[in-house]
Design an enzyme around this catalytic site. Sequence first.
Site, PDB file in Angstrom:
ATOM      1  CE  LYS A 172      -2.031  -1.420   3.706  1.00  0.00           C
ATOM      2  NZ  LYS A 172      -2.914  -1.645   4.882  1.00  0.00           N
ATOM      3  CB  THR A 205      -7.414   7.817   6.983  1.00  0.00           C
ATOM      4  OG1 THR A 205      -6.641   8.495   7.994  1.00  0.00           O
ATOM      5  CG2 THR A 205      -7.541   8.716   5.756  1.00  0.00           C
ATOM      6  N   GLY A 207      -8.930   3.143  10.373  1.00  0.00           N
ATOM      7  CA  GLY A 207      -9.437   1.819  10.001  1.00  0.00           C
ATOM      8  C   GLY A 207      -9.328   1.481   8.526  1.00  0.00           C
ATOM      9  CB  THR A 208      -7.766   3.097   5.551  1.00  0.00           C
ATOM     10  OG1 THR A 208      -6.521   3.361   6.221  1.00  0.00           O
ATOM     11  CG2 THR A 208      -8.577   4.377   5.491  1.00  0.00           C
ATOM     12  N   GLY A 209      -6.768   0.359   6.771  1.00  0.00           N
ATOM     13  CA  GLY A 209      -6.069  -0.910   6.567  1.00  0.00           C
ATOM     14  C   GLY A 209      -6.934  -2.099   6.925  1.00  0.00           C
ATOM     15  CB  CYS A 210      -9.178  -2.732   9.818  1.00  0.00           C
ATOM     16  SG  CYS A 210      -8.018  -2.391  11.155  1.00  0.00           S
TER      17      CYS A 210
END
Length: 274
Positions: A172, A205, A207-210
Site C-alpha cells: 500500500k 482514515t 481503520g482503512t487498513g482493516c
Amino acid sequence: MDIVMTIAGSDSSGGAGIQADLKTFQELGVFGTSAITALTAQNTLGVEGIFPTSSVFVKQQIDSVMKDLPVKTVKTGMLFSAEIIEVVAESLKDKDIRLVVDPVMIAKGGASLLQLDAVEALKNKLLPLATVLTPNIPEAEVISGITIGTPTDIKKAADIILDMGVSCVVMKGGHLEGEAAIDRVYFRDGTTFSMQTKRIETRQTHGTGCTFSSAIAAFLGQGLNLREVIIEAKKFVQLAIQNPLNIGHGHGPTNHFSYKIAQGVCEVKIVESN
C-alpha cells in the site's frame, strides 16, 4: 452462506479492528465470525489502553468457531504478541482456508499494536500460511528489513516478503508522496500490477487498513479470483474514504456504507507490468 473470520483486536470507537471487519463483511454479504486478540480503549484521537487476550483463549475462540462453521477465509489484524501469533498459526496451519494478513503494527495516533518480539513470529509462523499480505510502507520496511523510498525499493521489499512464503503482497502506497495513491501488487509467479487512485487529503482514515484487508477476505470468501478480489477491495476502501462520516475530533472512521450506496462505482486505474 459464505462464512469468513476476523482474528483481531477490538476498537471501542468502532472505526477499526473487529468492528470495522464485521461491518465490511456485512456490507459485502458474507457472514462474519471473530476471535478477539485484545480489547482497546480508544477513540479517533488515539489508543488509551490495551488489554490483550490470553493466547489460550484466542485459540479456543478460533477452534470453537471452526469445529462448527465452514469458514472459507480468515483475516488477521492486530495480533499483539508472539504467543498469540503462534497459536493463530497453529490453529490455521492444517485448515482448508485462505488467509489474509494485515500486519497491524502502529495505530493512526502512534500507539504500538505489535510487540517487538512478535515480528519474528509473524515472519516465521504466519506469513508462510498467507494468501495475501497487505502492509503499508512502514510495515513493509519492518518485515523486509530494508528502507523504502522508491518504486525499486518497493519491488525489492516485496520480493523479500514473497520469499517468506506469502502468495501475494499488496504494497500500500498511502505513505509515499504524490498526487496519486499507488498500491503495487506482486504475485509469487512474478506477475504484478498497480492500482492508482486520486489521493484524498483527509483525516477521515481511521481503520482503512482493516477495512481493505477485510474486504479482500470477504470477496475471497465469495470465490472471486485473487486479482479481481484485490481490485474490488480497493474500490471498497477508496469509496469509504471519499465519502467521510466526519465523526470524532481526530482521525475519523471511514464510511463502510459507501460501497453499496455508490454501487461499487469507483475510478481505479490499473497499470500492468511484468
